[in-house]
Design an enzyme around this catalytic site. Structure first.
Site, PDB file in Angstrom:
ATOM      1  N   ALA A  32       0.859  -1.189   0.000  1.00  0.00           N
ATOM      2  CA  ALA A  32       0.000   0.000   0.000  1.00  0.00           C
ATOM      3  C   ALA A  32       0.891   1.234   0.000  1.00  0.00           C
ATOM      4  CB  ALA A  32      -0.959  -0.010   1.177  1.00  0.00           C
ATOM      5  N   HIS A  37       6.991   5.805   1.504  1.00  0.00           N
ATOM      6  CA  HIS A  37       7.761   4.624   1.101  1.00  0.00           C
ATOM      7  C   HIS A  37       8.686   4.939  -0.073  1.00  0.00           C
ATOM      8  CE1 HIS A  37       4.020   2.596   2.774  1.00  0.00           C
ATOM      9  NE2 HIS A  37       4.972   2.019   3.482  1.00  0.00           N
ATOM     10  N   VAL A 175       7.308  11.913   5.823  1.00  0.00           N
ATOM     11  CA  VAL A 175       6.757  12.598   4.660  1.00  0.00           C
ATOM     12  C   VAL A 175       5.286  12.861   4.943  1.00  0.00           C
ATOM     13  CG1 VAL A 175       6.290  12.448   2.188  1.00  0.00           C
ATOM     14  CG2 VAL A 175       8.417  11.506   3.113  1.00  0.00           C
ATOM     15  N   SER A 184       0.570   7.565   5.654  1.00  0.00           N
ATOM     16  CA  SER A 184       0.427   6.219   6.197  1.00  0.00           C
ATOM     17  C   SER A 184      -0.475   5.429   5.270  1.00  0.00           C
ATOM     18  CB  SER A 184      -0.199   6.274   7.594  1.00  0.00           C
ATOM     19  OG  SER A 184      -0.581   4.985   8.028  1.00  0.00           O
ATOM     20  N   SER A 185      -0.202   4.141   5.147  1.00  0.00           N
ATOM     21  CA  SER A 185      -1.085   3.284   4.355  1.00  0.00           C
ATOM     22  C   SER A 185      -2.490   3.269   4.932  1.00  0.00           C
ATOM     23  CB  SER A 185      -0.518   1.862   4.302  1.00  0.00           C
ATOM     24  OG  SER A 185       0.764   1.856   3.713  1.00  0.00           O
ATOM     25  N   ARG A 186      -2.599   3.476   6.236  1.00  0.00           N
ATOM     26  CA  ARG A 186      -3.920   3.473   6.868  1.00  0.00           C
ATOM     27  C   ARG A 186      -4.753   4.700   6.486  1.00  0.00           C
ATOM     28  NH1 ARG A 186      -0.760   0.600  10.448  1.00  0.00           N
ATOM     29  NH2 ARG A 186      -1.743  -1.283  11.300  1.00  0.00           N
TER      30      ARG A 186
END
Length: 276
Positions: A32, A37, A175, A184-186
């Protein structure tokens, strides 16, 4: 970029690279992917000859089965985002990584006993299990992690010491979204309204830096979070940036950080800030 799905092939490729005298950068992820990332991957590309990225939603670091089930899995789009910035992407199945249930048990001392460690029992052992395996399989020169998960980095540095692996653990800056929310992926699970409201977490932390002492900062942050109906505070701690132990005064440590966890609906978001 080559996608690898087996542990044996991962170990073989990394050994080949090492035999050629090339440096290796490793970026462990749970997929995700977002710009946070990608910033890690680009830094790994700039600092190493060959870059390995792992994409694996690690079930043993989730203490909440519902959170594991809802964690986004977007492998195809992740690979598109990575493009040529990585040479190898390790994207295994759970059965490949854990053909039998893992038995590793790690004890990371005081850095794991507070905040996320107490809020999510077993979480850091699960992190240690997968990161430890990746460090041994790939044997990188450097491994890259984002500062949003600051406590996790402290745990991984202790893991490195315990395993005796040579990899340098590289801590990279948070970031943020244009509105200030830590990426965040969440965040994908937030509604558009929640996404905008969640930006108040960073705003409150930034405003708290204007206050002169630890008790006033803690009171301010807790009261400001409580004013926002969409928020439920899990914890806000001010701690030594090395030991992660709570401080009562700025005189208690050379470096002091604030660590916060807030539920926005059922989405649990973390952030942190440096005070001194």
């Amino acid at each position: 970029m080559k996608v690898i799905t087996s542990v044996n092939e991962l170990v073989e490729k990394a050994a080949e690279v090492r035999a050629e005298g090339k440096s290796i950068g490793l970026v462990p992820t749970m997929g995700a992917l977002h710009e946070g990332h990608l910033s890690l991957i680009r830094r790994a590309r700039a600092e190493n000859d060959v870059v390995f990225v792992s994409i694996f939603v690690n079930p043993v670091q989730f203490n909440n089965p519902d959170d594991l089930e809802k964690y986004p899995r977007t492998l195809d789009s992740d690979l598109e985002l990575i493009g040529d910035d990585a040479d190898y992407v390790f994207a295994p199945s759970v059965e490949e990584v854990f053909p039998v249930p893992p038995t590793e048990e790690y004890h990371f001392g005081i850095v794991e006993e507070v905040m996320e460690g107490s809020a999510r029992p077993g979480h850091f052992n699960g992190v240690g299990v997968i990161v430890g395996r990746l460090l041994r399989w790939v044997n990188p020169d450097k491994a890259y992690f984002g500062e949003k998960d600051y406590q996790q980095i402290a745990v991984i540095r202790e893991l490195k010491r315990q395993l005796g692996v040579p990899a340098e653990i590289v801590c990279c800056p948070i970031v943020r979204e244009p509105n200030g929310l830590a990426m965040s992926s969440r965040n994908r699970r937030l509604t558009p309204h929640q996404f905008e409201v969640a930006a108040q977490i960073h705003r409150i932390l930034e405003e708290s830096k204007k206050l002169p002492d630890v008790p006033q900062i803690k009171q301010f942050v807790e009261e400001e979070i409580a004013k926002i109906p969409e928020f439920k505070l899990d914890y806000f701690e001010m701690a030594d940036d090395q030991t992660l132990q709570s401080v009562q005064s700025f005189d208690d440590a050379e470096g002091v950080m604030g660590f916060i966890t807030v539920y926005v609906g059922d989405v649990r978001l973390i952030d942190n800030i440096h005070y001194c």
